[in-house]
Motif scaffolding. Structure first.
Motif, PDB file in Angstrom:
ATOM      1  N   LEU A 420       0.833  -1.206   0.000  1.00  0.00           N
ATOM      2  CA  LEU A 420       0.000   0.000   0.000  1.00  0.00           C
ATOM      3  C   LEU A 420       0.865   1.253   0.000  1.00  0.00           C
ATOM      4  CD1 LEU A 420      -2.685  -1.094   2.637  1.00  0.00           C
ATOM      5  CD2 LEU A 420      -3.067  -0.803   0.177  1.00  0.00           C
ATOM      6  N   ASP A 421       1.946   1.212   0.770  1.00  0.00           N
ATOM      7  CA  ASP A 421       2.829   2.376   0.838  1.00  0.00           C
ATOM      8  C   ASP A 421       3.526   2.612  -0.491  1.00  0.00           C
ATOM      9  OD1 ASP A 421       4.414   4.449   2.274  1.00  0.00           O
ATOM     10  OD2 ASP A 421       6.064   3.069   1.870  1.00  0.00           O
ATOM     11  N   ALA A 422       3.916   1.548  -1.163  1.00  0.00           N
ATOM     12  CA  ALA A 422       4.599   1.681  -2.450  1.00  0.00           C
ATOM     13  C   ALA A 422       3.688   2.322  -3.499  1.00  0.00           C
ATOM     14  CB  ALA A 422       5.078   0.313  -2.941  1.00  0.00           C
ATOM     15  N   ASP A 423       2.382   2.114  -3.363  1.00  0.00           N
ATOM     16  CA  ASP A 423       1.429   2.675  -4.321  1.00  0.00           C
ATOM     17  C   ASP A 423       0.711   3.895  -3.778  1.00  0.00           C
ATOM     18  OD1 ASP A 423       2.059   0.736  -6.139  1.00  0.00           O
ATOM     19  OD2 ASP A 423       0.331  -0.539  -5.707  1.00  0.00           O
ATOM     20  N   ARG A 424       1.324   4.581  -2.795  1.00  0.00           N
ATOM     21  CA  ARG A 424       0.625   5.697  -2.137  1.00  0.00           C
ATOM     22  C   ARG A 424       0.398   6.883  -3.074  1.00  0.00           C
ATOM     23  NH1 ARG A 424       5.799   5.632  -0.219  1.00  0.00           N
ATOM     24  NH2 ARG A 424       7.063   7.512  -0.492  1.00  0.00           N
ATOM     25  N   GLN A 425       1.103   6.915  -4.233  1.00  0.00           N
ATOM     26  CA  GLN A 425       0.856   7.993  -5.190  1.00  0.00           C
ATOM     27  C   GLN A 425      -0.519   7.885  -5.828  1.00  0.00           C
ATOM     28  OE1 GLN A 425       3.036   5.607  -5.558  1.00  0.00           O
ATOM     29  NE2 GLN A 425       2.825   4.621  -7.541  1.00  0.00           N
ATOM     30  N   MET A 426      -1.139   6.665  -5.694  1.00  0.00           N
ATOM     31  CA  MET A 426      -2.506   6.474  -6.211  1.00  0.00           C
ATOM     32  C   MET A 426      -3.484   6.895  -5.110  1.00  0.00           C
ATOM     33  SD  MET A 426      -1.923   2.707  -7.859  1.00  0.00           S
ATOM     34  CE  MET A 426      -3.634   2.571  -8.335  1.00  0.00           C
ATOM     35  N   VAL A 427      -4.051   8.070  -5.242  1.00  0.00           N
ATOM     36  CA  VAL A 427      -4.872   8.655  -4.188  1.00  0.00           C
ATOM     37  C   VAL A 427      -6.194   7.916  -4.114  1.00  0.00           C
ATOM     38  CG1 VAL A 427      -5.958  10.731  -3.304  1.00  0.00           C
ATOM     39  CG2 VAL A 427      -3.771  10.889  -4.500  1.00  0.00           C
TER      40      VAL A 427
END
Length: 429
Positions: A420-427
């Motif tokens: 989840l943290d790795a994809d945190r740019q996906m709001v």
């Protein structure tokens, strides 16, 4: 695989958490080995035939790495979407345990599949965390409303209630750690104060004669009324509130606590609490805790050295590779080693909180705080158990104690958070 593919595969991973995870697993494997190794053991044969707990833990670690790899290659949207389904699956497993579960060491909380045993109560922590994160991140959820707070509480208390029916009180208590997550999301702090006050009242009722407590409560109430007499004259409701608190505290320690300890809790649960408070003199009831403290204390400042602990080598401490694994670390590496070990856990917790606060979605933030709360609860209770500050309730030390169910659950908890943290740019909300 070329360098660009490798970079893409590891892009976004939080390396501090990744490293701390492997450090704790490695320490756990070494501690379990120290707790079980005896001179003359054929280590390779034990590993190949899974004859020792350290061999089986190594196997479970391999399974955990496979699960972690699958999670890392999965789109983070999958986890946000599956929260409710995972929760339903977890509840079904818990109910299945009530129907066909097996008793292990007094706990009816195990399922056997293909010759392997596992505890659904461990896995359901992950399911409850996903469901709570999904509910609190929903656009329809207004956590300032009482209804939303009650639903969130039900999400974590329903599995806890089922687990209590399985005589696994220790793991059931872990689910109360989710209230720390709710506090971060807006649960009034006064509720935590009330909960802490309730714990203090219970301990007071167990340590002090109830008649003396009644006199103390009455004296404190009289002093409060005296010093607040001017405010009470202006607002009579203050007097009613003060008297209400006095009446509640008095009734709680004189009637509610005795009822719980005689009618609700089982004998072994009462004995464990009395051991913690020093009120139990039966040598059999206090044996585990006494031997645990002896093992830790015998380590001194720097410890006896790896594989040199006498309490460990002569099996004085029961369950030393599971509930009392911290004894091995304390005896072999002493106070300094124990402080360093706890420091690694604290570094992990602080890093998880840092990761939680940098999330752009409510779901990811709530989930990460759930991971931190679960690890914190396990860590604090397990260590307090081993030094006599908490009753022995069978709480494993995360990533360190022997147990496939526990190791796999904490691995999945941590690696879903990393995904989840790795994809945190996906709001996402």
């Amino acid at each position: 695989m070329n360098r660009r593919s490798q970079t893409k595969l590891t892009q976004g991973i939080d390396w501090p958490i990744f490293g701390l995870y492997f450090a704790l697993v490695f320490i756990g494997l070494m501690a379990i080995f120290a707790a079980e190794y005896r001179e003359g053991d054929n280590i390779m044969q034990n590993i190949l035939h899974l004859q020792k707990n350290y061999a089986r833990q190594l196997m479970w670690f391999g399974v955990s790495i496979v699960l972690a790899s699958i999670i890392w290659l999965t789109d983070s949207k999958f986890f946000t979407a599956m929260g409710n389904l995972a929760y339903a699956f977890g509840i079904i497993l818990l109910l299945l345990v009530l129907a066909i579960g097996k008793d292990v060491k007094g706990s009816h909380s195990w399922l056997t599949i293909g010759g392997f045993q596992f505890q659904p109560a461990e896995l359901t922590k992950l399911c409850a965390n996903l469901a709570l994160a999904k509910y609190l991140s929903s656009l329809e959820t207004d956590f300032n409303k009482l209804r939303s707070r009650l639903i969130a509480a039900a999400i974590v208390l329903i599995p806890a209630a089922i687990i209590i029916l399985q005589d696994e009180t220790g793991l059931a208590l872990v689910y109360f750690s989710f209230f720390l997550v709710m506090y971060r999301e807006g649960l009034p702090g006064i509720l935590l104060v009330i909960a802490f006050s309730g714990i203090v009242l219970v301990l007071s009722a167990l340590l002090v004669d109830k008649n003396i407590l009644f006199i103390i409560f009455t004296a404190i109430t009289a002093l409060v009324v005296y010093f607040m007499r001017r405010e009470i004259k202006r607002k009579r409701s203050r007097l009613a509130m003060i008297l209400g608190v006095w009446l509640f505290c008095s009734a709680f320690v004189m009637f509610v606590v005795p009822f719980i300890f005689t009618k609700v809790l089982k004998d072994y649960q009462v004995r464990r609490i009395e051991v913690m408070l020093g009120k139990e003199n039966d040598p059999k009831a206090t044996y585990n805790t006494r031997q645990s403290m002896i093992a830790i204390g015998s380590g001194g400042l720097f410890g006896k050295g790896y594989l040199k602990g006498t309490q460990t080598r002569f099996d004085f401490v029961p369950e030393q590779s599971t509930d009392f694994i911290f004894c091995t670390i304390g005896e072999d590496f002493g106070f300094v080693g124990s402080v360093i070990f706890i420091g690694i856990f604290l570094a992990l917790l602080l890093r998880i909180i840092f990761v939680a606060e940098r999330q752009r979605s409510t779901f990811s933030r709530v989930y990460a705080y759930g991971v931190a709360s679960i690890i914190f609860f396990h860590l604090s209770i397990n260590i307090c158990m081993t030094i006599g500050l908490a009753p022995v309730i069978g709480i494993p030390l995360p990533l360190v104690s022997y147990g496939g169910s526990s190791l796999m659950t904490f691995t999945m908890l941590i690696f879903i958070m990393l995904r989840l943290d790795a994809d945190r740019q996906m709001v996402l909300r």
